[in-house]
Write a protein that holds these residues in place. Structure first.
Motif, PDB file in Angstrom:
ATOM      1  N   ASN A 128       0.825  -1.207   0.000  1.00 51.32           N
ATOM      2  CA  ASN A 128       0.000   0.000   0.000  1.00 51.32           C
ATOM      3  C   ASN A 128       0.859   1.257   0.000  1.00 51.32           C
ATOM      4  O   ASN A 128       0.541   2.234  -0.694  1.00 51.32           O
ATOM      5  CB  ASN A 128      -0.946   0.006   1.195  1.00 51.32           C
ATOM      6  CG  ASN A 128      -2.097  -0.957   1.013  1.00 51.32           C
ATOM      7  OD1 ASN A 128      -2.363  -1.424  -0.086  1.00 51.32           O
ATOM      8  ND2 ASN A 128      -2.775  -1.283   2.103  1.00 51.32           N
ATOM      9  N   GLU A 129       1.951   1.233   0.775  1.00 54.39           N
ATOM     10  CA  GLU A 129       2.839   2.394   0.782  1.00 54.39           C
ATOM     11  C   GLU A 129       3.442   2.623  -0.604  1.00 54.39           C
ATOM     12  O   GLU A 129       3.463   3.751  -1.101  1.00 54.39           O
ATOM     13  CB  GLU A 129       3.957   2.199   1.811  1.00 54.39           C
ATOM     14  CG  GLU A 129       3.517   2.421   3.236  1.00 54.39           C
ATOM     15  CD  GLU A 129       4.643   2.166   4.237  1.00 54.39           C
ATOM     16  OE1 GLU A 129       5.790   1.880   3.821  1.00 54.39           O
ATOM     17  OE2 GLU A 129       4.363   2.243   5.439  1.00 54.39           O
ATOM     18  N   ASP A 133       1.498   5.683  -1.900  1.00 51.70           N
ATOM     19  CA  ASP A 133       2.283   6.799  -1.391  1.00 51.70           C
ATOM     20  C   ASP A 133       2.430   7.919  -2.429  1.00 51.70           C
ATOM     21  O   ASP A 133       2.209   9.091  -2.095  1.00 51.70           O
ATOM     22  CB  ASP A 133       3.658   6.305  -0.907  1.00 51.70           C
ATOM     23  CG  ASP A 133       4.210   7.155   0.208  1.00 51.70           C
ATOM     24  OD1 ASP A 133       3.406   7.744   0.955  1.00 51.70           O
ATOM     25  OD2 ASP A 133       5.451   7.223   0.335  1.00 51.70           O
ATOM     26  N   PRO A 134       2.750   7.603  -3.685  1.00 52.64           N
ATOM     27  CA  PRO A 134       2.817   8.695  -4.679  1.00 52.64           C
ATOM     28  C   PRO A 134       1.478   9.427  -4.833  1.00 52.64           C
ATOM     29  O   PRO A 134       1.444  10.665  -4.952  1.00 52.64           O
ATOM     30  CB  PRO A 134       3.193   7.987  -5.980  1.00 52.64           C
ATOM     31  CG  PRO A 134       3.841   6.705  -5.564  1.00 52.64           C
ATOM     32  CD  PRO A 134       3.192   6.342  -4.267  1.00 52.64           C
ATOM     33  N   PHE A 135       0.382   8.685  -4.821  1.00 52.09           N
ATOM     34  CA  PHE A 135      -0.937   9.318  -4.920  1.00 52.09           C
ATOM     35  C   PHE A 135      -1.201  10.207  -3.712  1.00 52.09           C
ATOM     36  O   PHE A 135      -1.696  11.329  -3.847  1.00 52.09           O
ATOM     37  CB  PHE A 135      -2.051   8.262  -5.016  1.00 52.09           C
ATOM     38  CG  PHE A 135      -2.001   7.433  -6.255  1.00 52.09           C
ATOM     39  CD1 PHE A 135      -2.038   8.013  -7.516  1.00 52.09           C
ATOM     40  CD2 PHE A 135      -1.923   6.050  -6.172  1.00 52.09           C
ATOM     41  CE1 PHE A 135      -2.000   7.241  -8.667  1.00 52.09           C
ATOM     42  CE2 PHE A 135      -1.881   5.275  -7.320  1.00 52.09           C
ATOM     43  CZ  PHE A 135      -1.909   5.865  -8.563  1.00 52.09           C
ATOM     44  N   THR A 140      -1.724  15.389  -1.193  1.00 49.74           N
ATOM     45  CA  THR A 140      -1.280  16.311  -0.139  1.00 49.74           C
ATOM     46  C   THR A 140      -0.750  17.604  -0.747  1.00 49.74           C
ATOM     47  O   THR A 140      -1.053  18.701  -0.262  1.00 49.74           O
ATOM     48  CB  THR A 140      -0.185  15.638   0.726  1.00 49.74           C
ATOM     49  OG1 THR A 140      -0.704  14.425   1.252  1.00 49.74           O
ATOM     50  CG2 THR A 140       0.254  16.534   1.852  1.00 49.74           C
ATOM     51  N   LYS A 141       0.022  17.477  -1.835  1.00 48.19           N
ATOM     52  CA  LYS A 141       0.570  18.663  -2.521  1.00 48.19           C
ATOM     53  C   LYS A 141      -0.564  19.543  -3.051  1.00 48.19           C
ATOM     54  O   LYS A 141      -0.546  20.764  -2.882  1.00 48.19           O
ATOM     55  CB  LYS A 141       1.480  18.207  -3.662  1.00 48.19           C
ATOM     56  CG  LYS A 141       2.139  19.314  -4.402  1.00 48.19           C
ATOM     57  CD  LYS A 141       3.027  18.765  -5.508  1.00 48.19           C
ATOM     58  CE  LYS A 141       3.564  19.874  -6.390  1.00 48.19           C
ATOM     59  NZ  LYS A 141       4.321  19.334  -7.528  1.00 48.19           N
ATOM     60  N   ARG A 142      -1.569  18.899  -3.656  1.00 50.29           N
ATOM     61  CA  ARG A 142      -2.715  19.661  -4.197  1.00 50.29           C
ATOM     62  C   ARG A 142      -3.485  20.360  -3.069  1.00 50.29           C
ATOM     63  O   ARG A 142      -3.929  21.499  -3.222  1.00 50.29           O
ATOM     64  CB  ARG A 142      -3.656  18.744  -4.966  1.00 50.29           C
ATOM     65  CG  ARG A 142      -3.133  18.331  -6.301  1.00 50.29           C
ATOM     66  CD  ARG A 142      -4.137  17.489  -7.053  1.00 50.29           C
ATOM     67  NE  ARG A 142      -3.586  16.954  -8.281  1.00 50.29           N
ATOM     68  CZ  ARG A 142      -4.185  16.068  -9.034  1.00 50.29           C
ATOM     69  NH1 ARG A 142      -5.383  15.613  -8.700  1.00 50.29           N
ATOM     70  NH2 ARG A 142      -3.611  15.640 -10.132  1.00 50.29           N
TER      71      ARG A 142
END
Length: 180
Positions: A128-129, A133-135, A140-142
Motif C-alpha cells: 500500500n505504501e 504513497d505517490p498518490f 497532499t501537494k494539491r
C-alpha cells in the motif's frame, strides 16, 4: 457384533471402535454384503478383511508414532511386556481420538497462523505504501496548494472589505457635508 473366536488375535490388535466399524462395514458392503451368520463363522473373506484393517491401523500408528516426540518404550521394558504396554497405550490413544477429536498441535498451528498473518499484514502495508504513497503525496501537494490559494483569497477579501469600509466612511462624510 459376533466375530468368530478364531479371529481374537486380530481383533485384539484393534481398538473396540474400529472392531465395531469393521463389523458394520462387513455387513453393509456394496459388493456382496455378508449376513451376520456368514460374518461370525470362519471365513477367508472375514480373515482377509480383518488382516487388512489391522495393517491399516498399524500403519496409522506408525505414522502417529513418527510425529510423537516420545522415547521408544521398548528400551525400558523387555520385549514381551513392552509390546503389550505399547499396544495398550496406543489403543487407548486411538480410542480417545476416535471419540473426541483433539488437535495435538493447536498452539503451534495458532502460532504459525499468527506469524503468517503478521507477515501478510506487513506485506500489505508495504504494498500500500509503494502503491498509494505517490498518490497520497500528490493529493497532499494539491491540498497544500489549494490551502495556500484559499489563504491568499481570504487575505484579498479582507483587504477588499477594509477598502470597502473606508470607501463607505468617505461616502458617509461626503453625504454629511452635502446636506449642510
Amino acid at each position: 457384533m459376533k466375530f468368530n473366536k478364531a479371529y481374537s488375535d486380530l481383533i485384539n490388535k484393534l481398538p473396540p471402535s474400529l472392531v465395531n466399524e469393521a463389523w458394520k462395514r462387513l455387513l453393509s458392503r456394496k459388493k456382496s454384503p455378508m449376513t451376520e451368520e456368514e460374518a461370525s463363522t470362519i471365513n477367508p473373506i472375514v480373515e482377509l478383511f480383518l488382516r487388512h484393517e489391522v495393517n491399516r491401523y498399524q500403519k496409522k500408528l506408525k505414522h502417529q508414532r513418527k510425529s510423537w516426540p516420545l522415547d521408544n518404550l521398548s528400551n525400558i521394558y523387555n520385549n514381551e511386556t513392552s509390546t503389550k504396554i505399547s499396544i495398550d497405550m496406543v489403543n487407548q490413544e486411538s480410542q480417545t481420538q476416535d471419540t473426541v477429536p483433539i488437535c495435538e498441535h493447536e498452539e503451534e498451528i495458532s502460532c504459525r497462523v499468527k506469524k503468517k498473518l503478521d507477515s501478510l499484514s506487513r506485506q500489505l502495508l508495504e504494498f500500500n505504501e509503494k502503491t498509494f504513497d505517490p498518490f497520497m503525496q500528490e493529493i497532499t501537494k494539491r491540498i497544500e496548494e489549494q490551502d495556500n490559494a484559499n489563504n491568499e483569497l481570504r487575505s484579498e477579501i479582507d483587504q477588499q472589505k477594509l477598502l470597502l469600509q473606508e470607501t463607505e466612511r468617505k461616502l458617509e462624510i461626503l453625504k454629511s457635508k452635502s446636506t449642510y
